[in-house]
Design an enzyme around this catalytic site. Sequence first.
Site, PDB file in Angstrom:
ATOM      1  N   LYS A 150       0.920  -1.345   0.069  1.00 17.69           N
ATOM      2  CA  LYS A 150       0.150   0.192  -0.173  1.00 17.69           C
ATOM      3  C   LYS A 150       0.796   1.212   0.092  1.00 17.69           C
ATOM      4  O   LYS A 150       2.039   1.183   0.398  1.00 17.69           O
ATOM      5  CB  LYS A 150      -0.978   0.107   1.178  1.00 17.69           C
ATOM      6  CG  LYS A 150      -2.049  -0.999   1.159  1.00 17.69           C
ATOM      7  CD  LYS A 150      -3.026  -0.806   2.599  1.00 17.69           C
ATOM      8  CE  LYS A 150      -3.947  -2.029   2.566  1.00 17.69           C
ATOM      9  NZ  LYS A 150      -4.873  -1.698   1.507  1.00 17.69           N
ATOM     10  N   ARG A 206     -10.513 -11.532   1.617  1.00 16.46           N
ATOM     11  CA  ARG A 206     -11.393 -12.586   0.841  1.00 16.46           C
ATOM     12  C   ARG A 206     -10.592 -13.879   0.977  1.00 16.46           C
ATOM     13  O   ARG A 206     -11.174 -14.791   0.921  1.00 16.46           O
ATOM     14  CB  ARG A 206     -11.665 -12.096  -0.433  1.00 16.46           C
ATOM     15  CG  ARG A 206     -10.616 -12.013  -1.468  1.00 16.46           C
ATOM     16  CD  ARG A 206     -11.055 -11.271  -2.471  1.00 16.46           C
ATOM     17  NE  ARG A 206     -10.969  -9.808  -2.464  1.00 16.46           N
ATOM     18  CZ  ARG A 206     -11.430  -8.629  -3.021  1.00 16.46           C
ATOM     19  NH1 ARG A 206     -11.657  -9.092  -4.398  1.00 16.46           N
ATOM     20  NH2 ARG A 206     -11.495  -7.478  -3.060  1.00 16.46           N
TER      21      ARG A 206
END
Length: 495
Positions: free
Chosen positions: A277, A351
């Site tokens: 990130k 996920r």
Amino acid sequence: MQINVKTINPAADKSDCYLVAVQEGGKLSPAASQIDSLSDGQLTRILKRGDIKGKLNQSLLLHDIAGIGSTRVLLLGTGKEAMSDSQFRGLIRTAVQKLLDANIKNVISALAEVEVKDRDATAIIQLGSETVTHALYRYSQTKSEKTPTPSLHHWTWQLDDKKLHKQAQTAAKTGQAIATGMALTRELGNLPGNICTPTYLANEAKKLGKSHSLKVTVLDQKQLEQLKMGSFLSVAKGSRQPPKLIVMEYHGGKKPGNPVVLVGKGITFDSGGISIKPGAAMDEMKFDMCGAATVFGTLHAIAELKLPINVVGVVPTCENLPDGNASKPGDIVTSMSGQTIEVLNTDAEGRLILCDALTYSEKFKPKAVIDIATLTGACVIALGKQASGLLGNDQALVDKLLSAGNKSDDRAWQLPLWEEYQDQLKSNFADMANIGGREAGTITAACFLSRFTKKFKWAHLDIAGTAWDSGNNKGATGRPVPLLVNYLIGEAGKG
Ligand code: BES
Ligand code: MN
Ligand code: ZN
């Protein structure tokens, strides 16, 4: 803090402060009028002088009003019209701040008689009790100067109608249990990633199990390997902290009785992994375990309330870090379900851990599975901080969650899970990719999860926007514990 419901006699019953309301334009609430007549029109005289107009959140602290048992009276403005839930909460927070500033310990509150849209006195008492308790939370674990515990000890709701007392007492207890659960969620969320590791969460689960009679099982890396949780493990392998799968079982219902399973995303820090990130606000990725913390807080609340229902909490927890051993874009992993996944972006890790936890949940023969996850930045763009994203494969379940959210002013908003979106997850090399492109990011994340939830009724709460606040008030909010507790109260057939 102790919260009670009573019919009080303002002339005789003593407290450090009596809270009463005045509308904009000067109309006194019934309790305020009563004080006015007991004191020979003192409130009327004060209003005439113009010290307070009754505008929303205006307040005036009065001392030694003649004929009143309480040493102080706090006059609170409620505005012109019936308040919304959030305006009412703001009013309660204003009151609490005034009380704390004056070091007040015992209060009687006649605020159950104010007008709040779509709420009767009992519903006001539930939301009010939650808000008061919530307002008293202070974070201090990692500060050298411990914040002193707030002075407020006793809060009594004044309620004339004795027939409502039992119901109102339950509402007060419910509101308080919700806020106490939220405090646990907030505390775990606020702790930094170097303290709140997967192992720390596992130990907290064991503590919660001891204090609230939950059966707690913690599966370690070896057991996860035996279960073939290749997707979950692929995220964990870039970290030196070992992953854990935490299982917490609450048996409040019939002994066999299909449970509701709550699955919470427990990424204790999300750097993005190899798809790292950007630096701005990366510290906030310590909050990436707020789904897990919500499961802890919800179980805490329902155990405190002794709800007659069975609930299982399942928390997959690990860190997402870059490392020589970390997953790389293009890697293909095999999930516990047998389906293969091409990891095109290691930052779509939530996920990857949830899918195996969802497959694992099948073993409980659940009547419903709800996962809670800070899953997508796209959800913050779509809904902001107001609503959690909600998607699912069973409309009746989704509807129940929507209405539980409305009831507790902890709202969610449904997004579609149409099959057309599934195409975005196509991979040339595996059964699916872990990302679906820029468009509809919250929906494609849910599409991914839907491939692991075919065997049960399932709903997904994306809490990326609601789980914490940024800026000056940076900190975990404790949402969506209120939504979930209200849903479970409904499921337990009590509400
Ligand atoms: N934990 C983040 C989601 C997130 C981001 C929550 C910002 C709150 C604020 C999640 O693991 C993530 O990184 N998601 C990616 C998915 C993308 C790579 C498909 C995102 O939202 O950018
Ligand atoms: Mn991520
Ligand atoms: Zn994440």
